[in-house]
Scaffold this active site. Structure first.
Site, PDB file in Angstrom:
ATOM      1  N   LYS A  80       7.883  -2.713   9.530  1.00  0.00           N
ATOM      2  CA  LYS A  80       6.798  -2.672  10.514  1.00  0.00           C
ATOM      3  C   LYS A  80       6.815  -3.941  11.361  1.00  0.00           C
ATOM      4  O   LYS A  80       7.216  -5.006  10.871  1.00  0.00           O
ATOM      5  CB  LYS A  80       5.438  -2.590   9.803  1.00  0.00           C
TER       6      LYS A  80
ATOM      7  N   ARG B 224       4.007   9.547   1.359  1.00  0.00           N
ATOM      8  CA  ARG B 224       4.197  10.956   1.014  1.00  0.00           C
ATOM      9  C   ARG B 224       5.137  11.121  -0.179  1.00  0.00           C
ATOM     10  O   ARG B 224       5.048  12.115  -0.908  1.00  0.00           O
ATOM     11  CB  ARG B 224       4.688  11.729   2.227  1.00  0.00           C
TER      12      ARG B 224
END
EC number: 3.4.11.1
Length: 488
Positions: free
Chosen positions: A264, A338
């Site tokens: 990120k 996920r």
């Protein structure tokens, strides 16, 4: 702020306190305020006329009245007023009272004549308790203000329930606001154990060896890059009688997320201590459920981990074998949540859950679609989805149904493995694709709540300060233990 909210059966002018709060709604005094005005010989009316007080929402006017002070609190116009108006009024009111230096006050229960005493009492008390929240644990010399607030002619059971729910929300907020060097996966496991001891819940926390032995390859693949090992947290509430149903709550528990090798930007990491807000909401809910004792069995599951970079971290193009047996090709290490949730959902299914509610700060795509005030809801079961949405509406949290478009499923089919964790370079439908991925790991009714927007606020909001919001707790509590206050 340390606040105590007390219910009283008497009228506002019958409760001795240094400050009395009365409402001004729709351009006129409320019935309680009119009584104070009559008692003062019309003094309030005269002052209002002279000052041209309009009573916009949150606008206040402090007036001396004999040996007491009266604080007029504006409730705005009648058009569009709702229980959220009352809830926000409670939050704003406590800050105004303490700003003025009062440590005790009595207030009328705003808009009880419109919404009923029970619901108005609940909304006002909940708003006050949520609005008073502060996180000053790491301040060297914090100023802690104290306030005792009496709600005149209020419902005692409503105030009691508001205290239970608000305390659970604030517990979740505390977890989200903890710095990541403190709240590691292991520490989150310890907090869960402490919660279980206090609340009388069953608890089991697996370490990294047990996680590997169980076959949770997707979860462990994400966790393997950090020196802080993962934990798999399981909490269970069982009613005394045979449960009406068995519901599993699954919360994303990434205690910090760098993005891994799909790193990120630094500014995007500033709020990544909140990537376990789903887990915090689930744990906060269990805290309330233990006190409310509904007739359903509730099981909570959290796959707690950090997503870091190291020589042992998972990479793009790695293939992970999930607990379900399905293999997943990793195309983006920043789509890690996920993967951890896939194994937690599979486990919840195998343990016998009849339905599964999952909360996660999962996708930026959902924030782009719905902003930072609304959670996206993806459901594989129409009835369960409707239950969750109606519970959210009653609880005052904003949830919007989103589609699980089956035609998009082909976007997560991998040429190398069974599935891939993202749909390649395209950013189209990112929140939907994430929901479809999660749906691959259970045949049970599943509701996925993407709370990436409302879970964390970078500025003060109507019900609290900047930081963790505790979003989802009120909805889950209302879903699992519907409030009897809705039945006047």
């Amino acid at each position: 702020m340390e606040i105590t909210v007390k219910s009283a059966r008497r009228y506002v002018d019958e409760i001795p306190a240094p400050l009395t709060v009365a409402g001004y709604w729709g351009g006129e005094l409320t019935e309680e305020a009119k009584k104070l005005d009559t008692k003062s010989g019309g003094q309030l009316s005269r002052v209002l006329d002279e000052l041209k007080y309009k009573g916009e929402f949150g606008e206040t006017l402090l007036l001396p009245l004999g040996e007491q002070f009266v604080l007029l609190f504006g409730l705005g116009r009648k058009r569009g007023v709702s229980l959220e108006t009352v809830r926000r009024a409670g939050a704003k009111l406590v800050h105004e009272i303490t700003r003025l230096g009062f440590k005790e006050a009595v207030t009328e229960t705003f808009l009880a004549e419109k919404f009923g005493k029970k619901q108005a009492s609940y909304a006002l008390a909940e708003g006050a308790l949520l609005g008073a929240y502060e996180f000053k644990k790491y301040k060297s010399d914090p100023e802690i203000k104290k306030l005792r607030l009496w709600l005149a002619r209020s419902s005692g059971p409503a105030v009691d329930r508001a205290e239970i729910v608000a305390e659970a929300v604030n517990y979740a907020r505390d977890l989200v606001n903890e710095p990541p060097n403190v709240l590691t996966p292991a520490e989150l496991g310890e907090r869960a154990k402490e919660l279980a001891r206090e609340a009388g819940l069953e608890v089991e926390v697996w370490d990294e060896r047990q996680i590997q032995q169980a076959g949770m390859g997707a979860f462990y693949g994400v966790a393997q890059g950090s020196v802080n090992p993962p934990r798999f947290i399981q909490l269970t509430y069982r009613p005394q009688a045979k449960p009406s149903r068995v519901v599993a709550l699954v919360g994303k528990g990434m205690t910090f997320d760098t993005g891994g090798y799909s790193l990120k930007p630094s500014e995007s990491m500033l709020t990544m201590k909140c990537d376990m807000a789903g887990a915090a909401a689930v744990l906060g809910t269990m805290r309330a459920i233990a006190r409310l004792q509904p007739d359903c069995e509730v099981r909570a599951y959290v796959a707690a981990a950090e997503n870091m970079i190291s020589g042992t971290a998972y990479r793009v193009s790695d293939v992970l074998k999930s607990l379900s047996g399905k293999t997943v090709e990793v195309l983006n290490t920043d789509a890690e949540g996920r993967l951890t949730l896939a194994d937690a959902i599979t486990y919840a299914d195998r343990e016998g859950a009849e339905s599964i509610i999952e909360l996660s700060t999962l996708t930026g795509a959902c924030v782009i679609a719905l902003g930072d005030k609304v959670a996206g809801m993806f459901s594989t079961d129409t009835r369960l989805g409707r239950e969750v949405q109606e519970a959210a509406e009653r609880a005052g949290e904003k949830v919007w149904p989103m589609p699980l478009e089956e035609e998009y499923r082909e976007m997560i089919v991998s040429n190398t493995a069974d599935l891939k964790n993202v749909h390649g370079r395209s950013r189209h439908g990112g929140a939907i694709v994430a929901g479809l991925f999660l749906a691959e790991f259970t045949e049970k009714p599943l509701v996925h709540l993407d709370i990436a927007g409302p879970a964390y606020s970078e500025r003060p909001h109507p019900l609290g300060p900047a930081g963790g919001v505790g979003f989802g707790v009120r909805t889950l509590v209302e879903l699992l233990s519907p409030s009897p206050l809705n039945e006047e």
